[in-house]
Design an enzyme around this catalytic site. Structure first.
Site, short mmCIF file in Angstrom:
data_model
loop_
_atom_site.label_atom_id
_atom_site.label_comp_id
_atom_site.label_asym_id
_atom_site.label_seq_id
_atom_site.Cartn_x
_atom_site.Cartn_y
_atom_site.Cartn_z
N LYS A 71 0.81 -1.22 0.00
CA LYS A 71 0.00 0.00 0.00
C LYS A 71 0.85 1.28 0.00
O LYS A 71 0.44 2.28 -0.57
CB LYS A 71 -0.92 0.00 1.22
N ARG B 112 -6.99 -7.99 -9.36
CA ARG B 112 -7.65 -9.29 -9.58
C ARG B 112 -9.14 -9.04 -9.78
O ARG B 112 -9.61 -7.92 -9.66
CB ARG B 112 -7.45 -10.17 -8.34
N GLU C 9 -2.68 6.87 8.08
CA GLU C 9 -3.56 7.68 7.23
C GLU C 9 -4.50 8.50 8.08
O GLU C 9 -4.89 8.10 9.18
CB GLU C 9 -4.43 6.76 6.35
N HIS D 170 -13.99 -3.68 8.91
CA HIS D 170 -13.31 -3.32 7.65
C HIS D 170 -13.48 -4.38 6.57
O HIS D 170 -12.71 -4.43 5.62
CB HIS D 170 -11.82 -3.05 7.88
P1 ADP Z 1 -12.76 -8.07 -2.10
O1 ADP Z 1 -12.41 -6.63 -2.10
O2 ADP Z 1 -12.64 -8.77 -3.39
O3 ADP Z 1 -14.03 -8.32 -1.41
P2 ADP Z 1 -11.55 -9.23 0.17
O4 ADP Z 1 -10.65 -8.34 0.94
O5 ADP Z 1 -12.86 -9.55 0.73
O6 ADP Z 1 -11.61 -8.64 -1.27
O7 ADP Z 1 -10.77 -10.56 -0.15
C1 ADP Z 1 -11.19 -11.48 -1.13
C2 ADP Z 1 -10.61 -12.79 -0.81
O8 ADP Z 1 -9.22 -12.72 -0.81
C3 ADP Z 1 -11.01 -13.33 0.53
O9 ADP Z 1 -11.20 -14.70 0.42
C4 ADP Z 1 -9.85 -12.99 1.43
O10 ADP Z 1 -9.73 -13.94 2.43
C5 ADP Z 1 -8.71 -13.07 0.44
N1 ADP Z 1 -7.64 -12.11 0.71
C6 ADP Z 1 -7.69 -10.78 0.62
N2 ADP Z 1 -6.51 -10.23 0.89
C7 ADP Z 1 -5.67 -11.25 1.16
C8 ADP Z 1 -4.29 -11.34 1.49
N3 ADP Z 1 -3.52 -10.27 1.61
N4 ADP Z 1 -3.77 -12.57 1.71
C9 ADP Z 1 -4.52 -13.66 1.58
N5 ADP Z 1 -5.82 -13.62 1.25
C10 ADP Z 1 -6.40 -12.45 1.05
P1 ADP Z 2 -7.72 -4.00 2.81
O1 ADP Z 2 -6.49 -4.25 2.01
O2 ADP Z 2 -7.74 -4.73 4.08
O3 ADP Z 2 -8.95 -4.13 1.98
P2 ADP Z 2 -8.14 -1.11 2.64
O4 ADP Z 2 -7.05 -0.10 2.63
O5 ADP Z 2 -8.82 -1.36 1.35
O6 ADP Z 2 -7.58 -2.45 3.24
O7 ADP Z 2 -9.20 -0.66 3.73
C1 ADP Z 2 -10.23 -1.52 4.17
C2 ADP Z 2 -11.38 -0.71 4.76
O8 ADP Z 2 -10.95 0.10 5.86
C3 ADP Z 2 -12.00 0.28 3.80
O9 ADP Z 2 -12.97 -0.31 2.97
C4 ADP Z 2 -12.59 1.31 4.75
O10 ADP Z 2 -13.81 0.87 5.29
C5 ADP Z 2 -11.60 1.36 5.87
N1 ADP Z 2 -10.62 2.44 5.64
C6 ADP Z 2 -9.45 2.32 4.99
N2 ADP Z 2 -8.78 3.48 4.96
C7 ADP Z 2 -9.55 4.38 5.62
C8 ADP Z 2 -9.40 5.76 5.96
N3 ADP Z 2 -8.31 6.44 5.63
N4 ADP Z 2 -10.40 6.36 6.64
C9 ADP Z 2 -11.50 5.66 7.01
N5 ADP Z 2 -11.69 4.37 6.75
C10 ADP Z 2 -10.73 3.72 6.06
MG MG Z 3 -9.42 -3.06 0.32
#
Ligand code: ADP
Ligand code: ADP
Ligand code: MG
Length: 666
Positions: free
Chosen positions: A116, A297, A200, A235
């Site tokens: 990230k 993906r 952040e 989240h």
């Molecule tokens: P989406 O935004 O597609 O909903 P999710 O965060 O829900 O993504 O993740 C989709 C799938 O990928 C889930 O089965 C989750 O367990 C898996 N996943 C997401 N990030 C990772 C990661 N960094 N390592 C392993 N599995 C992950």
């Molecule tokens: P992941 O890789 O686990 O999906 P993300 O960076 O996409 O991580 O963040 C996951 C969730 O966390 C977001 O969908 C949002 O709900 C919350 N989030 C992330 N960044 C922020 C932010 N700067 N302020 C408020 N909520 C946040």
């Molecule tokens: Mg995300």
């Protein structure tokens, strides 16, 4: 040309990919772990290859085994699905080195967006707005705490390698920063093997709005509009929809352009999602969205985009991977109506969304009106080894209200037994006043948690009906399993009167069922007031109808070996044999060891085929901060071990099954 695709995944996404490949005349190869023998994706594919034991690290993440399966079956392309190896650039390189096509972006593009912090730096350069914060090299507490002060609280600490909402901590006050940092680091290290973080600004009234992008190998890139994924818990996404409520043309154009810019900056090819966080405190404003991350993906929630665009995104992925240009230009894409997706999970919403496992004894989705992407069928098992998703349900409508109503209705008509699910929670969320009005932000679920997860006791007539079903006195009912033998020791045999013990909502009680006429029954027991009379009782398979006090009701009844489930007015009412009775059953030579409380499995001391003596420890679990040893109920041979160390189980879940006498005889 792609003629045979190996799908390096399992569950609903593997099934989803197979459907499109088949439609395109492309052969498919499934891979599976030992825990997935006979799984739906294995049955659906043209060929299937066992790639290793249940643990994902030895199967679905086992690159050599997957490449070997591709070689042995002559596959010419690999689709990674989501999760597992889908965002692993080393895997992509190995696939390509083996002379195969990877259905996804280049290793280089994945790498650019993999972390990230680096992704944010790259996006800043590409003039894509990023969330204000610190994503530099320094990692010591003093510097990070200083940065947090500069940014201004609340802040969000994020693992740079994070995913699935892990390694993330919101910090409201300066004094809480050090503790939050160490706990985020610990979780990041454990989950991703990388404890580096970024800090952040925590956006106020945050909404998660993401843009589906698509690129090809000819330098084209388009976006397929937005998805709103603000309905989250911890989240993690719960319900996703498209378009975003309250979206304006101006905001959509700005977000779409920024996402396409992001994709072009890394020469992106294939399906990707650019996730933005939006400050919705004053509605949607084109200067109030910021890049969070890019998922390189196909995403879990891609079906909502498919339903509003009428396109098949997996087909686009396959075409682009084969070298074709994107099928449509930006000006040929448009939005039709509204789509909403709910993720149906085996989890207990009322117990902090505790993941559950179990064998799905009965499974029925409404036959029409919604799209269901499922990865399992009746008889399959939710194991602790993988994500406990059962299915995704997606509804489309001319308007958001229409789509939501359709989804809530279909959730209410979904029947699942054998594990606890989040269906009632999802249906309530669809009908939540704020959510229904489009007033959503990522805090909505947490704010309304109590009302969303509240459990509703069964109405008296339903309880009475369950007692009748459990009594086995309606032989024509087509009851699944052998209800009579299941209830066996707890009934008084006799044509006109039987008694059963049933437990529901933690309360156990004795019910007496009396035959009053051809189709009328009297039931007395706790919570029924004076005896209730069930009249005009008709059962045809699981379809039951009856009337009480002049009100006729219909419901669906599924009776299993040790439970009766009644589906009524969108709710699932589960009645089980009480735990005490189950314990007696075990002492008397039953063949299952069942968890008595929700907890975590600490040790598994037996393996299938092993002989055990009564009282011998089989599983050690930690529940309510106590260690509990679960022992063999009788002498016997272990038939099946249904859990692994580290698994979270809810109560009433089978952990170990002994061979029954019938097995021995066979
Ligand atoms: P989406 O935004 O597609 O909903 P999710 O965060 O829900 O993504 O993740 C989709 C799938 O990928 C889930 O089965 C989750 O367990 C898996 N996943 C997401 N990030 C990772 C990661 N960094 N390592 C392993 N599995 C992950
Ligand atoms: P992941 O890789 O686990 O999906 P993300 O960076 O996409 O991580 O963040 C996951 C969730 O966390 C977001 O969908 C949002 O709900 C919350 N989030 C992330 N960044 C922020 C932010 N700067 N302020 C408020 N909520 C946040
Ligand atoms: Mg995300």
């Amino acid at each position: 040309m792609i003629t045979k695709i190996l799908i390096a995944n399992r569950g609903e996404i593997a099934c989803r990919i197979i459907r499109t490949a088949r439609k395109m005349g492309i052969a498919t190869v499934a891979v599976f772990s030992e825990a997935d023998r006979g799984a739906l994706h294995v049955d659906m594919a043209d060929e299937a290859v066992l790639i290793g034991p249940a643990a994902a690290s030895e199967s679905y993440l086992n690159v050599d085994a997957i490449l070997d399966a591709a070689r042995r079956t002559g596959a010419d392309a690999i689709h990674p699905g989501y999760g597992f190896l889908s965002e692993n650039p080393d895997f992509v390189e190995k696939v390509e080195k083996a002379g195969l096509i990877f259905i996804g972006p280049s290793a280089k593009a994945i790498r650019a967006m993999g972390l990230k912090d680096a992704a944010k730096a790259l996006m800043e350069k590409a003039r894509v707005p990023v969330v204000p914060g610190y994503h530099g090299e320094a990692q010591d507490l003093v510097v990070l705490a200083g940065k947090a002060n500069e940014i201004g609280f609340p802040v969000l600490i994020k693992a740079r390698a994070g995913g699935g909402g892990k390694g993330m901590r919101k910090v409201d006050r300066q004094e809480d920063f050090p503790a939050a940092l160490s706990s985020a680091r610990r979780e990041a290290k454990a989950s991703f093997g990388d404890d580096r973080v970024l800090v952040e600004k925590y956006v106020t009234m945050p909404r998660h709005i993401e843009i589906q992008v698509f690129g090809d190998s000819h330098g084209n890139a388009v976006h397929l509009f937005e998805r709103d994924c603000s309905a989250q818990r911890r989240h993690q996404k719960v319900i996703e929809e498209a378009p975003a409520p309250g979206m304006t043309e101006e905001m959509r154009a700005a977000m779409g352009a920024a996402a396409v810019q992001a994709a072009k900056a890394i020469g992106y090819s294939g399906a990707g999602t650019v996730e933005f966080i939006v400050d919705a405190s004053e509605g949607l404003k084109p200067d109030r969205f910021w890049f969070m991350e890019m998922n390189t993906r196909l995403q879990v929630e891609h079906p909502v985009t498919e339903l509003i665009t009428g396109l098949d995104l997996v087909e686009w992925q396959i075409r682009v991977a084969a070298g074709e240009p994107l099928p449509l230009r930006q000006d040929q894409l448009s939005i039709d109506g509204h789509a909403v997706e709910a993720r149906i999970y085996a989890e207990d919403a009322s117990k902090g969304f505790l993941p559950a496992v179990g064998r799905i004894a009965h499974l029925r989705f409404p036959p029409d009106g919604v799209r269901v992407d499922a990865g399992i069928r009746a008889g399959d098992e939710i194991t602790p080894f993988y994500d406990p998703m059962i299915a995704k349900m997606i509804a489309h409508g001319k308007t958001r209200a229409e789509a939501l109503a359709r989804l809530a209705g279909a959730l209410g008509r979904t029947e699942i037994t054998g594990t606890v699910t989040n269906i009632a929670f999802l249906a309530r969320l669809c009908r939540n006043a704020d959510f229904a009005a489009g007033r959503l932000d990522t805090g909505l679920i947490a704010r309304d948690l109590d009302s969303l997860t509240q459990t509703v006791p069964a109405p008296a007539p339903i309880t009475a009906l369950a007692a009748l079903a459990a009594s086995g006195m309606l032989p024509a009912a087509g009851v699944a399993g052998d209800a009579a033998s299941a209830i066996g020791p707890f009934e008084i045999w006799g044509a006109a009167r039987r008694s059963v013990t049933l437990e529901t909502g933690g309360e156990s009680g004795d019910f007496v069922i009396e035959r009053l006429g051809d189709d009328s029954w009297g039931v007395s027991g706790p919570g029924l007031g004076a005896a209730l009379t069930l009249e005009a009782v008709k059962a045809s398979g699981a379809d039951w109808s009856f009337s009480t006090g002049g009100v006729a009701r219909r419901c669906r009844v599924v009776a299993g070996a040790d439970s009766v489930t009644v589906f009524h007015e969108g709710l699932t009412h589960l009645f089980t044999r009480p735990r005490g009775a189950r314990a007696d059953d075990l002492a008397a030579g039953g063949d299952r060891v069942v968890s008595a409380m929700p907890g975590v499995i600490r040790q598994v001391l037996v393996t299938p085929g092993q002989g055990v003596k009564a009282g011998e420890p089989m599983v050690i679990m930690e529940a309510m901060k106590m260690e509990m040893t679960l022992a063999a109920p009788r002498d016997g041979v272990v038939a099946e071990v249904m859990v692994a160390v580290g698994a979270q189980v809810s109560d009433g879940v089978s952990l170990v099954v002994l061979e029954s006498d019938a097995d021995k005889a066979a």
